[in-house]
Design a protein around this motif. Structure first.
Motif, short mmCIF file in Angstrom:
data_model
loop_
_atom_site.label_atom_id
_atom_site.label_comp_id
_atom_site.label_asym_id
_atom_site.label_seq_id
_atom_site.Cartn_x
_atom_site.Cartn_y
_atom_site.Cartn_z
N TYR A 1 20.02 16.61 25.54
CA TYR A 1 18.92 17.58 25.44
C TYR A 1 19.04 18.66 26.52
O TYR A 1 18.68 19.82 26.30
CB TYR A 1 17.57 16.89 25.56
N LYS A 2 19.54 18.27 27.70
CA LYS A 2 19.74 19.26 28.76
C LYS A 2 20.81 20.27 28.36
O LYS A 2 20.68 21.48 28.63
CB LYS A 2 20.14 18.55 30.06
N GLN A 3 21.86 19.78 27.73
CA GLN A 3 22.91 20.69 27.24
C GLN A 3 22.36 21.63 26.17
O GLN A 3 22.67 22.83 26.16
CB GLN A 3 24.08 19.88 26.69
N ALA B 1 24.59 13.71 11.78
CA ALA B 1 23.73 14.84 11.40
C ALA B 1 23.44 15.72 12.61
O ALA B 1 23.40 16.96 12.49
CB ALA B 1 22.43 14.32 10.79
N VAL B 2 23.22 15.10 13.80
CA VAL B 2 22.96 15.88 15.01
C VAL B 2 24.18 16.74 15.35
O VAL B 2 24.05 17.94 15.69
CB VAL B 2 22.63 14.94 16.19
N ALA C 1 16.61 26.37 16.05
CA ALA C 1 16.53 25.35 17.09
C ALA C 1 15.61 24.21 16.68
O ALA C 1 15.85 23.04 17.00
CB ALA C 1 16.04 25.98 18.40
N LEU C 2 14.54 24.55 15.95
CA LEU C 2 13.60 23.52 15.51
C LEU C 2 14.28 22.51 14.59
O LEU C 2 14.00 21.30 14.66
CB LEU C 2 12.42 24.16 14.78
N ASP C 3 15.19 22.99 13.77
CA ASP C 3 15.93 22.07 12.89
C ASP C 3 16.75 21.07 13.71
O ASP C 3 16.81 19.88 13.40
CB ASP C 3 16.86 22.87 11.97
N VAL C 4 17.39 21.57 14.77
CA VAL C 4 18.20 20.70 15.62
C VAL C 4 17.32 19.69 16.36
O VAL C 4 17.62 18.50 16.42
CB VAL C 4 19.02 21.53 16.63
N GLN D 1 17.44 15.67 16.18
CA GLN D 1 17.68 14.93 17.42
C GLN D 1 16.60 13.86 17.63
O GLN D 1 16.89 12.74 18.04
CB GLN D 1 17.70 15.88 18.62
N ALA D 2 15.35 14.22 17.35
CA ALA D 2 14.24 13.26 17.49
C ALA D 2 14.42 12.09 16.53
O ALA D 2 14.16 10.93 16.88
CB ALA D 2 12.91 13.96 17.26
N THR D 3 14.87 12.40 15.33
CA THR D 3 15.11 11.33 14.35
C THR D 3 16.21 10.39 14.81
O THR D 3 16.10 9.16 14.71
CB THR D 3 15.48 11.95 12.99
#
Length: 490
Positions: free
Chosen positions: A221-223, A431-432, A446-449, A453-455
């Motif tokens: 997430y930092k990247q 998928a990520v 970005a929201l799609d990513v 990522q949350a999933t």
């Protein structure tokens, strides 16, 4: 004790005193003959309560049976997990756990009752010594008005109640069974503490694994946040995308911090089980095993010999059965043999001289004629306690089968579930990766990513939780199979 020795030694000094000893001892020899020749035992003969036992576990078709017997769990059952740190912790539980110490003290009490009950088979020997100075005043004109006399006495008494109807034997049988039940309770306390520690340890491992996943994802997430900031700076991404990426990172950091609460509590629980202060104990970070060991379930009939709680319940029924005989023996007369011998003299110097010995000996037969139904009520109570213990034994057996079946089913179903969840984790990670590449190319937002990522993180956390549940179910199965304990031969 010294006065008894003096009394006995004095009897050895002369033929008459030797005859006195023989007169007192003869009835006791007769009583011993009665005990050795009588086999009368009042009360029902104990038969181990029956219980419905299935031929096989319903779940055993998908589980390995313990054949041959050399792969049955023995002794240090936790070694099946091949975890050196768990092995070290479990060893200390046996030494320092206070609940085990309580159970050990209770067993010592039960054993002491067995030893105490054995004393009823032997005569009671007591001794008394006395010195009396007395005065009898005469009339006003008597010259003996101020005379006084002394009396010195030394006596030894023997009382022996003969166990004609087996009351003492039944009482001893009851206490022996209770001691065996207490020994099984001790093993059950030990097994419960060992299993609780293993469960807490694997929960701690699960927390450590969850923390590692959160740390790994925070690095990703930092990247992604850095990438989003660069794209915002170049005008490709909106400011809201940066805020969304920061929110996801901060939320994950909060989850990582929250894991520490549960881990600390598990560490404290392990300290308690080991009998150590929580403030002076720590467990290094650990990881969950990659696989769940295959536990040899055995046959349902083995459970009756392998579960200490079942053994304790059966021994409690045996004890209650013996107490029925104790209650029934009250309907019959008691035979007590008593003897007394000693010396009495007004002159201490001549206490052991030939004119001064005293002795008496004789049996006493006692029978209660009327007690307003007391003995009948006590017998009924003893039978009711036995019926209760039999029902408790059968309920313990039924509960044991349920617990084994529950965890056999849990292991089977959770293994199947984790197979599907592993696939979900692999797909989510793929998928990520694809979504991030498309974001870099400007194809997705970005929201799609962030959403994918949350999933992926949720799938990984679920996967770890499932492994933790499987390890917990494995520990419970071992506990409900009786651990490494096997009922000793009576």
């Amino acid at each position: 004790m010294s006065s008894i020795i003096i009394f006995i030694m004095s009897l050895r000094g002369a033929k008459r005193r030797s005859n006195l000893l023989k007169k007192i001892a003869t009835p006791f020899g007769l009583a011993m003959t009665l005990i050795l020749s009588s086999g009368c035992m009042i009360g029902p003969k104990y038969v181990k309560p029956s219980a419905e036992i299935p031929e096989a576990y319903k779940e055993s078709k998908d589980w390995k049976l313990a054949q041959p017997q050399d792969n049955v769990l023995k002794g240090n059952w936790w070694e099946i997990f091949n975890d050196p740190q768990l092995n070290a912790l479990e060893t200390q539980v046996n030494i320092s756990n206070q609940n085990i110490a309580i159970a050990e003290a209770q067993y010592a009490q039960a054993y002491a009752l067995v030893q105490a009950s054995k004393s009823a088979f032997f005569p009671i020997l007591s001794t008394t010594g006395s010195y009396t100075r007395s005065h009898e005043g005469g009339g006003s004109g008597s010259s003996d008005s101020h005379s006084a006399s002394s009396l010195t006495a030394l006596n030894a008494d023997v009382t022996w109640e003969i166990d004609l109807w087996g009351r003492f034997r039944q009482t001893l049988t009851s206490y022996k069974a209770l001691a065996q039940a207490s020994a099984a309770d001790l093993e059950n306390a030990r097994l419960s503490a060992q299993a609780a520690l293993a469960q807490d340890y694997f929960q701690l491992c699960s927390d450590d694994a969850q923390k590692k996943i959160l740390d790994d994802n925070m690095a990703i997430y930092k990247q992604f946040l850095a990438l989003t900031k660069n794209q915002y700076a170049s005008g490709v991404a909106a400011e809201s995308a940066v805020i969304q990426a920061e929110t996801q990172l901060e939320s994950t950091q909060a989850q990582e911090i929250d894991i520490g609460v549960n881990r600390a509590q598990m560490e404290h629980a392990i300290a308690l089980l080991m009998g150590k202060p929580a403030s002076a104990f720590a467990v290094p970070p650990s990881s969950l095993p990659d696989t769940v060991p295959l536990v040899p379930a055995g046959l349902p009939s083995d459970l009756l010999e392998r579960r200490p709680d079942i053994a304790a319940a059966e021994r409690a029924a045996a004890s209650a059965n013996a107490l029925i005989g104790v209650a029934q023996s009250a309907y019959f007369p008691t035979l007590t043999l008593s003897a007394s011998g000693g010396y009495q003299s007004s002159n201490l110097a001549n206490l052991f001289s030939s004119p001064n010995p005293l002795w008496s000996v004789g049996p006493a037969l006692a029978e209660t004629i009327f007690d307003a139904g007391l003995r009948q009520a006590q017998t009924s109570q003893a039978r009711a306690v036995y019926d209760q213990d039999v029902a408790s034994y059968r309920q313990t057996v039924l509960t044991a089968f349920q617990q084994v079946e529950d965890n056999l089913a849990a292991l089977r179903i959770l293994e199947e579930e984790q197979g599907v969840q592993d696939a979900a984790v692999r797909d989510a990670k793929k998928a990520v990766e694809l979504e991030t590449n498309e974001y870099k190319q400007g194809i997705v937002s970005a929201l799609d990513v962030i959403t994918i990522q949350a999933t992926a993180l949720a799938d990984e956390k679920t996967d770890i939780a499932l492994m933790g549940e499987r390890m917990n179910a494995c520990v419970l199965l071992i506990q409900y199979l009786g651990g490494g304990w096997v009922s000793p031969t009576e």
